[in-house]
Motif scaffolding. Structure first.
Motif, PDB file in Angstrom:
ATOM      1  N   SER A  86      46.987  -4.877  37.527  1.00  0.00           N
ATOM      2  CA  SER A  86      46.974  -5.726  38.719  1.00  0.00           C
ATOM      3  C   SER A  86      46.164  -6.996  38.482  1.00  0.00           C
ATOM      4  O   SER A  86      46.524  -8.078  38.968  1.00  0.00           O
ATOM      5  N   GLN A  87      45.072  -6.884  37.738  1.00  0.00           N
ATOM      6  CA  GLN A  87      44.266  -8.066  37.434  1.00  0.00           C
ATOM      7  C   GLN A  87      45.040  -9.042  36.552  1.00  0.00           C
ATOM      8  O   GLN A  87      44.976 -10.260  36.745  1.00  0.00           O
ATOM      9  N   GLN A  88      45.766  -8.502  35.592  1.00  0.00           N
ATOM     10  CA  GLN A  88      46.559  -9.357  34.705  1.00  0.00           C
ATOM     11  C   GLN A  88      47.641 -10.092  35.503  1.00  0.00           C
ATOM     12  O   GLN A  88      47.885 -11.284  35.300  1.00  0.00           O
ATOM     13  N   ILE A  89      48.277  -9.383  36.412  1.00  0.00           N
ATOM     14  CA  ILE A  89      49.335  -9.979  37.236  1.00  0.00           C
ATOM     15  C   ILE A  89      48.757 -11.066  38.136  1.00  0.00           C
ATOM     16  O   ILE A  89      49.312 -12.166  38.256  1.00  0.00           O
ATOM     17  N   THR A  90      47.615 -10.759  38.774  1.00  0.00           N
ATOM     18  CA  THR A  90      46.976 -11.736  39.664  1.00  0.00           C
ATOM     19  C   THR A  90      46.573 -12.988  38.900  1.00  0.00           C
ATOM     20  O   THR A  90      46.833 -14.118  39.343  1.00  0.00           O
ATOM     21  N   THR A  91      45.958 -12.802  37.741  1.00  0.00           N
ATOM     22  CA  THR A  91      45.519 -13.950  36.938  1.00  0.00           C
ATOM     23  C   THR A  91      46.710 -14.797  36.497  1.00  0.00           C
ATOM     24  O   THR A  91      46.679 -16.032  36.588  1.00  0.00           O
ATOM     25  N   SER A  92      47.776 -14.142  36.033  1.00  0.00           N
ATOM     26  CA  SER A  92      48.962 -14.885  35.581  1.00  0.00           C
ATOM     27  C   SER A  92      49.602 -15.648  36.739  1.00  0.00           C
ATOM     28  O   SER A  92      50.024 -16.800  36.579  1.00  0.00           O
ATOM     29  N   THR A  93      49.665 -15.011  37.911  1.00  0.00           N
ATOM     30  CA  THR A  93      50.252 -15.666  39.079  1.00  0.00           C
ATOM     31  C   THR A  93      49.444 -16.893  39.473  1.00  0.00           C
ATOM     32  O   THR A  93      50.005 -17.959  39.777  1.00  0.00           O
ATOM     33  N   LEU A  94      48.122 -16.770  39.465  1.00  0.00           N
ATOM     34  CA  LEU A  94      47.266 -17.901  39.813  1.00  0.00           C
ATOM     35  C   LEU A  94      47.401 -19.036  38.806  1.00  0.00           C
ATOM     36  O   LEU A  94      47.459 -20.213  39.186  1.00  0.00           O
ATOM     37  N   LEU A  95      47.461 -18.685  37.529  1.00  0.00           N
ATOM     38  CA  LEU A  95      47.595 -19.725  36.500  1.00  0.00           C
ATOM     39  C   LEU A  95      48.905 -20.487  36.670  1.00  0.00           C
ATOM     40  O   LEU A  95      48.941 -21.715  36.534  1.00  0.00           O
ATOM     41  N   LEU A  96      49.977 -19.767  36.968  1.00  0.00           N
ATOM     42  CA  LEU A  96      51.269 -20.426  37.135  1.00  0.00           C
ATOM     43  C   LEU A  96      51.295 -21.292  38.384  1.00  0.00           C
ATOM     44  O   LEU A  96      51.898 -22.372  38.397  1.00  0.00           O
ATOM     45  N   SER A  97      50.633 -20.830  39.458  1.00  0.00           N
ATOM     46  CA  SER A  97      50.679 -21.568  40.715  1.00  0.00           C
ATOM     47  C   SER A  97      49.715 -22.748  40.737  1.00  0.00           C
ATOM     48  O   SER A  97      49.950 -23.729  41.445  1.00  0.00           O
ATOM     49  N   MET A  98      48.646 -22.671  39.965  1.00  0.00           N
ATOM     50  CA  MET A  98      47.604 -23.706  40.020  1.00  0.00           C
ATOM     51  C   MET A  98      47.686 -24.718  38.883  1.00  0.00           C
ATOM     52  O   MET A  98      46.971 -25.719  38.898  1.00  0.00           O
ATOM     53  N   ASN A  99      48.515 -24.446  37.886  1.00  0.00           N
ATOM     54  CA  ASN A  99      48.611 -25.359  36.750  1.00  0.00           C
ATOM     55  C   ASN A  99      50.040 -25.894  36.633  1.00  0.00           C
ATOM     56  O   ASN A  99      50.994 -25.275  37.088  1.00  0.00           O
ATOM     57  N   ALA A 100      50.147 -27.050  36.005  1.00  0.00           N
ATOM     58  CA  ALA A 100      51.452 -27.686  35.853  1.00  0.00           C
ATOM     59  C   ALA A 100      52.182 -27.075  34.665  1.00  0.00           C
ATOM     60  O   ALA A 100      52.289 -27.681  33.594  1.00  0.00           O
ATOM     61  N   VAL A 101      52.671 -25.868  34.842  1.00  0.00           N
ATOM     62  CA  VAL A 101      53.438 -25.193  33.795  1.00  0.00           C
ATOM     63  C   VAL A 101      54.917 -25.397  34.098  1.00  0.00           C
ATOM     64  O   VAL A 101      55.394 -25.018  35.163  1.00  0.00           O
ATOM     65  N   SER A 102      55.639 -25.991  33.175  1.00  0.00           N
ATOM     66  CA  SER A 102      57.053 -26.252  33.413  1.00  0.00           C
ATOM     67  C   SER A 102      57.855 -24.952  33.401  1.00  0.00           C
ATOM     68  O   SER A 102      57.425 -23.935  32.844  1.00  0.00           O
ATOM     69  N   PHE A 103      59.006 -25.002  34.007  1.00  0.00           N
ATOM     70  CA  PHE A 103      59.880 -23.829  34.037  1.00  0.00           C
ATOM     71  C   PHE A 103      60.243 -23.410  32.619  1.00  0.00           C
ATOM     72  O   PHE A 103      60.222 -22.230  32.289  1.00  0.00           O
ATOM     73  N   ASP A 104      60.573 -24.382  31.767  1.00  0.00           N
ATOM     74  CA  ASP A 104      60.952 -24.064  30.391  1.00  0.00           C
ATOM     75  C   ASP A 104      59.811 -23.388  29.631  1.00  0.00           C
ATOM     76  O   ASP A 104      60.035 -22.469  28.846  1.00  0.00           O
ATOM     77  N   THR A 105      58.585 -23.854  29.869  1.00  0.00           N
ATOM     78  CA  THR A 105      57.432 -23.259  29.194  1.00  0.00           C
ATOM     79  C   THR A 105      57.249 -21.803  29.614  1.00  0.00           C
ATOM     80  O   THR A 105      57.040 -20.922  28.773  1.00  0.00           O
ATOM     81  N   ALA A 106      57.327 -21.556  30.917  1.00  0.00           N
ATOM     82  CA  ALA A 106      57.186 -20.189  31.422  1.00  0.00           C
ATOM     83  C   ALA A 106      58.316 -19.303  30.912  1.00  0.00           C
ATOM     84  O   ALA A 106      58.096 -18.163  30.496  1.00  0.00           O
ATOM     85  N   CYS A 107      59.520 -19.849  30.922  1.00  0.00           N
ATOM     86  CA  CYS A 107      60.693 -19.089  30.478  1.00  0.00           C
ATOM     87  C   CYS A 107      60.587 -18.759  28.988  1.00  0.00           C
ATOM     88  O   CYS A 107      60.849 -17.622  28.565  1.00  0.00           O
ATOM     89  N   GLU A 108      60.200 -19.738  28.204  1.00  0.00           N
ATOM     90  CA  GLU A 108      60.059 -19.540  26.765  1.00  0.00           C
ATOM     91  C   GLU A 108      59.052 -18.438  26.463  1.00  0.00           C
ATOM     92  O   GLU A 108      59.305 -17.544  25.638  1.00  0.00           O
ATOM     93  N   ALA A 109      57.900 -18.485  27.124  1.00  0.00           N
ATOM     94  CA  ALA A 109      56.849 -17.494  26.877  1.00  0.00           C
ATOM     95  C   ALA A 109      57.303 -16.106  27.293  1.00  0.00           C
ATOM     96  O   ALA A 109      57.141 -15.132  26.539  1.00  0.00           O
ATOM     97  N   ARG A 110      57.854 -16.000  28.469  1.00  0.00           N
ATOM     98  CA  ARG A 110      58.242 -14.691  28.999  1.00  0.00           C
ATOM     99  C   ARG A 110      59.282 -14.017  28.111  1.00  0.00           C
ATOM    100  O   ARG A 110      59.159 -12.842  27.733  1.00  0.00           O
TER     101      ARG A 110
END
Length: 249
Positions: A86-110
């Protein structure tokens, strides 16, 4: 364990970090009782509320647990991967929502991370993992399924694939990648996606996992990656056209 009273950092955070470092280094071992609040007040030369706030921070990270009674106090907790998800999920969600991570960057990593799991899942998955994947495919094909329910099913399908790798470290790392990034991807692409296409790709992927066919599983994930990016590109292009039309006098 030491802190720097002259530092601008919050004292309770400094104390929490000092205790955390002692746990990580092994100076404080699992099930060991921490010094009492009074002892910590004396050691760090701070107020009791500051110590209590530090202990709350550690408890929120599941690093310590508290017990009441004569033999009570704060004890070093025994962490497991499931508790840390749950901590990992919360941290990842916050990082994605608070930082300018492009869709392609998130998609590539996932998908890069998930494709690393696919060969292991093809080899190690249990009947329960496969049954979950099949059940979610059936659910996704149901008429009238809401977008929210489809997204939840999508997450459950990919979590079963990842957990099928039988590697808790990978499952932990991918908990955030799947459960934070997948809803983001669904939120952006749900207006353009074909559920039938996704169900077909999921079926292809589940078939490959069941057959122990790692290359086909990898190809299915690559196709899903490509389809997801194509959808996002179409959505962004349509949004840009609407914005241009709105700006045209």
């Amino acid at each position: 364990m030491k802190i720097d009273p002259r530092s601008s950092a919050d004292l309770s955070a400094q104390i929490a970090n000092a205790i955390r470092d002692a746990i990580v280094s092994g100076d404080l071992i699992v099930d060991e009782r921490l010094p009492s609040e009074a002892e910590l007040v004396e050691q760090f030369q701070v107020s009791r509320p500051t110590v209590r706030e530090a202990l709350k921070r550690l408890a929120a990270q599941s690093l310590i647990r508290t017990q009441r009674g004569a033999a009570g106090g704060a004890f070093v907790n025994r962490l497991n991967f499931e508790d840390a998800y749950s901590q990992q999920i919360t941290t990842s969600t916050l990082l994605l929502s608070m930082n300018a991570v492009s869709f392609d960057t998130a998609c590539e990593a996932r998908f890069a991370l998930e494709r690393a799991c696919a060969p292991l899942s093809a080899e190690r998955r249990t009947p329960d993992h496969l049954a979950t994947m099949r059940a979610e495919i059936v659910r996704q094909a149901q008429p009238g399924l809401t977008d929210e329910a489809f997204c939840a099913s999508d997450v459950a399908f990919h979590r079963a694939l990842v957990d099928g790798a039988g590697n808790p470290v990978l499952s932990y790392q991918l908990a955030g990648a799947v459960e934070a990034m997948q809803p983001l991807m669904n939120m952006i692409t749900f207006t353009a996606r074909s559920r039938e296409e996704i169900v077909a790709l999921h079926t292809r992927l589940a078939d490959a996992i069941e057959a122990g066919d790692a290359p086909t599983a990898d190809n299915a994930l690559a196709a899903l990656d490509s389809y997801t990016r194509e959808l996002a590109g179409n959505v962004f292009a349509a949004r840009e056209r609407r914005n241009q039309q709105a700006d045209t006098p």
